[in-house]
Design a protein around this motif. Structure first.
Motif, PDB file in Angstrom:
ATOM      1  N   THR A 231       0.899  -1.181   0.065  1.00 40.89           N
ATOM      2  CA  THR A 231      -0.044   0.054  -0.021  1.00 40.89           C
ATOM      3  C   THR A 231       0.998   1.315   0.098  1.00 40.89           C
ATOM      4  N   ALA A 232       1.920   1.362   0.779  1.00 45.67           N
ATOM      5  CA  ALA A 232       2.789   2.332   0.651  1.00 45.67           C
ATOM      6  C   ALA A 232       3.525   2.688  -0.548  1.00 45.67           C
ATOM      7  N   ASP A 233       3.788   1.335  -1.144  1.00 42.76           N
ATOM      8  CA  ASP A 233       4.239   1.625  -2.736  1.00 42.76           C
ATOM      9  C   ASP A 233       3.296   2.383  -3.628  1.00 42.76           C
ATOM     10  N   TRP A 234       2.099   1.924  -3.489  1.00 43.28           N
ATOM     11  CA  TRP A 234       0.975   2.068  -4.251  1.00 43.28           C
ATOM     12  C   TRP A 234       0.727   3.884  -4.215  1.00 43.28           C
ATOM     13  N   LEU A 235       0.971   4.341  -2.914  1.00 44.08           N
ATOM     14  CA  LEU A 235       0.545   5.671  -2.561  1.00 44.08           C
ATOM     15  C   LEU A 235       1.642   6.661  -3.048  1.00 44.08           C
ATOM     16  N   SER A 236       3.016   6.042  -3.015  1.00 45.52           N
ATOM     17  CA  SER A 236       4.190   6.642  -3.152  1.00 45.52           C
ATOM     18  C   SER A 236       4.831   6.744  -4.698  1.00 45.52           C
ATOM     19  N   LYS A 237       4.313   5.668  -5.300  1.00 51.64           N
ATOM     20  CA  LYS A 237       4.775   5.468  -6.751  1.00 51.64           C
ATOM     21  C   LYS A 237       3.806   5.879  -7.597  1.00 51.64           C
ATOM     22  N   LEU A 238       3.470   7.203  -8.124  1.00 56.43           N
ATOM     23  CA  LEU A 238       2.581   7.359  -9.073  1.00 56.43           C
ATOM     24  C   LEU A 238       2.471   6.717 -10.549  1.00 56.43           C
ATOM     25  N   ARG A 239       3.766   6.188 -10.637  1.00 57.05           N
ATOM     26  CA  ARG A 239       3.624   5.583 -11.885  1.00 57.05           C
ATOM     27  C   ARG A 239       2.878   3.937 -11.947  1.00 57.05           C
ATOM     28  N   LEU A 240       2.865   3.608 -10.698  1.00 57.00           N
ATOM     29  CA  LEU A 240       1.921   2.500 -10.547  1.00 57.00           C
ATOM     30  C   LEU A 240       0.582   2.744 -10.974  1.00 57.00           C
ATOM     31  N   GLN A 241       0.012   3.738 -10.383  1.00 55.99           N
ATOM     32  CA  GLN A 241      -1.454   4.162 -10.486  1.00 55.99           C
ATOM     33  C   GLN A 241      -1.413   4.306 -12.274  1.00 55.99           C
ATOM     34  N   GLU A 242      -0.657   4.949 -12.893  1.00 53.07           N
ATOM     35  CA  GLU A 242      -0.642   5.271 -14.044  1.00 53.07           C
ATOM     36  C   GLU A 242      -0.635   4.060 -15.077  1.00 53.07           C
ATOM     37  N   LEU A 243       0.257   2.993 -14.796  1.00 54.76           N
ATOM     38  CA  LEU A 243       0.465   1.913 -15.194  1.00 54.76           C
ATOM     39  C   LEU A 243      -1.245   1.279 -15.171  1.00 54.76           C
ATOM     40  N   ALA A 244      -1.757   1.162 -14.085  1.00 52.77           N
ATOM     41  CA  ALA A 244      -2.998   0.412 -13.706  1.00 52.77           C
ATOM     42  C   ALA A 244      -3.944   1.051 -14.632  1.00 52.77           C
ATOM     43  N   ASP A 245      -3.942   2.274 -14.900  1.00 48.94           N
ATOM     44  CA  ASP A 245      -5.075   2.756 -15.775  1.00 48.94           C
ATOM     45  C   ASP A 245      -4.887   2.428 -17.259  1.00 48.94           C
ATOM     46  N   GLU A 246      -3.492   2.241 -17.549  1.00 48.97           N
ATOM     47  CA  GLU A 246      -3.259   1.870 -18.943  1.00 48.97           C
ATOM     48  C   GLU A 246      -3.655   0.479 -19.098  1.00 48.97           C
TER      49      GLU A 246
END
Length: 535
Positions: free
Chosen positions: A202-217
């Motif tokens: 969860t800490a990674d998800w909140l701190s690494k915006l690249r993960l959220q962008e990749l999820a949207d893709e």
């Protein structure tokens, strides 16, 4: 008049025939007679010169003595002593009931002496000798006769022992229930290592915006709705368990890049689930993670189960502690309040473009390529499942209330049950038969909880009645979460093994024999897992 009254009272104490009154006494002295006979026979044998004695066979090591057989032998001193102990223990209880504490103490002392002798004989691997047994048998027989003469006729003995047996049965039943409750509590608890993993992800998800962008893709990928690929759906709040399901499936697939996994979790675990599957590669397979909270259509006005799970009385029965033991402990598991558990009845609504899916529970391990399931002919049925009625308790009458006319008028009580956990669903046939509406109908009929207990299998049996195609048993082997004696050959031949039951493979409760089958698909070298196990 006093004398006459006394004469009339005297026979009342002997209202039972003499043979009944002395039955207990005969039982106690029978052992003594056998013991004397056995001693005489031993003396005769000792007096007879034998070739075995001359050749030293009497010096054979006593380690070969089977003490179980010894204590079962009708002519052994061990058997006679054990029988006297049993009888003496009964009289200890009765003596205490009548406040004859001195007699109870004497009996208890002799019982301990007898038990000590039996224990020594078992430890040394030698039979009890006449010299060892004689004083104890004589003294114990004397005490038993004293107990009989003191105050205990056969009627008193029987009534007292029955009351004590009943009390012991009640205590045993209470202990069994409490043990089940404790086991259930342990099964519900989230291990610290899994909680640690969730926090780190969860800490990674909140701190690494690249993960959220990749999820949207990935969410917009055409692969998640391509019916030329093989689609699997998993509904879970357990990151590591879900990872094992995915990893074991792709590891045994002939063409892992053609697999698509549709994972739905809850809001609490959504970030951790997304981070894990974005940070790790699963042999090129496509993985979609969704949050059940985003299904706006899944509300109380559409789904009766949503309204029922929000009921205050139902919530209180779960979260009000384990004081009410009338409800079977396994049905107190909070998973039954999770909407994720019921999401399997809404697969066509979640994936409107898909035509066929394989549903997998998060406590399964895949051992063979599952893509042949997609080419199976379900003969127009909606659900492909392995039947479980090899045992009588897996028939419909064990899950449903057939005293209710709604059930008894429409279903065969001997109909064969089947298993959730690995199911092939033909979504075209599902929509044609309007199966979800059938599920809603049965949930509404069971609003008062009178047709079945909690869970998803009973409404599944009703909803898919006449719409289920039996699959070969080797596709899905169950019981690894409770059954210690599953045939290894059956496990090895299984395409999917299911850890249904409380002893999940990620818990300390797990059955050690089966746990490696699950652990082989856990990446033990992952730094987060190593850190979380060490903390």
């Amino acid at each position: 008049m006093r004398r006459r009254a006394a004469e009339y009272r005297r026979p009342v104490r002997r209202r039972f025939p003499y043979w009944i009154w002395v039955l207990l006494g005969l039982f106690s002295i029978a052992g003594f007679f056998l013991f004397v006979l056995h001693h005489n026979q031993n003396e005769d044998r000792i007096e007879q010169p034998t070739r075995e004695r001359n050749t030293g066979i009497e010096r054979i090591a006593h380690e070969d003595l089977n003490f179980t057989q010894e204590i079962l032998s009708a002519t052994s001193f061990s058997r006679q002593l054990a029988e006297q102990v049993t009888l003496a223990k009964a009289y200890v209880i009765i003596a205490k009931e009548h406040n004859n504490l001195h007699l109870a103490w004497e009996l208890s002392t002799k019982i301990r002496s007898c038990q000590l002798l039996l224990s020594k004989a078992a430890m040394r691997g030698e039979s009890i000798t006449f010299e060892e047994a004689e004083p104890i048998i004589k003294s114990l027989s004397s005490l038993i006769f004293r107990a009989q003469d003191a105050h205990y006729d056969i009627a008193t003995t029987i009534m007292t022992m029955k009351s004590h047996i009943q009390a012991l049965e009640e205590r045993a039943n209470a202990a069994t229930v409490q043990s089940t409750v404790f086991g259930q509590l342990a099964a519900e608890a989230l291990p610290k290592s899994l909680h640690c993993l969730n926090v780190k992800l969860t800490a990674d998800w909140l701190s690494k915006l690249r993960l959220q962008e990749l999820a949207d893709e990935k969410r917009n990928s055409q692969r998640v709705m391509d019916n030329n690929l093989y689609h699997f759906c998993i509904f879970s709040d357990n990151v590591l368990a879900t990872s094992v399901v995915v990893n074991s499936t792709v590891s045994n697939a002939d063409h892992p890049k053609q697999l698509v996994f549709h994972i739905v979790t809850n809001r609490i675990n959504y970030a951790a689930m997304q981070a894990w599957f974005l940070l790790n590669d699963f042999k090129g397979s496509t993985i979609e993670v969704q949050n059940i909270e985003e299904f706006s259509w899944l509300n109380a006005s559409f789904a009766p189960i949503v309204k029922q799970l929000q009921d205050e009385d139902l919530q209180a029965s779960y979260f009000g502690g384990y004081q009410d033991l009338k409800m079977e402990p396994k049905f107190r598991n909070p998973k039954y309040l999770s909407l994720l558990n019921h999401l399997r009845f809404y697969i066509p609504q979640i994936y409107p473009q898909l035509e066929k899916v394989v549903f997998l529970d998060d406590d399964v391990v895949v051992q063979k390529d599952l893509t042949p399931l997609f080419s199976l002919d379900l003969h127009g049925n909606v659900n492909g499942a392995v039947e479980t009625c090899l045992e009588a308790f897996h028939r419909y009458y064990k899950y449903l209330n057939f005293s209710n006319s709604i059930i008894s008028s429409k279903f065969d009580p001997q109909a064969c049950g089947w298993a959730f956990g690995m199911n092939v669903f033909d979504l075209i046939a599902w929509r044609k038969a309007n199966v979800t509406a059938q599920y809603h109908y049965w949930q509404e009929q069971n609003a008062e909880g009178t047709l079945w207990k909690l869970g998803t299998l009973p409404p599944g049996l009703l909803t898919f009645y006449g719409l289920t195609e039996p699959l070969d048993r080797r596709w899905h082997v169950l019981g690894l979460g409770y059954d210690l004696n599953i045939d290894n050959r059956l496990i090895e031949s299984a395409a999917v093994i299911h850890f249904n039951g409380n002893m999940k493979p990620w818990l300390k409760l797990a059955i050690g024999r089966y746990k490696p089958l699950w652990e082989r698909y856990v990446n033990q070298s992952h730094p987060y897992l190593q850190d979380c196990v060490a903390t």
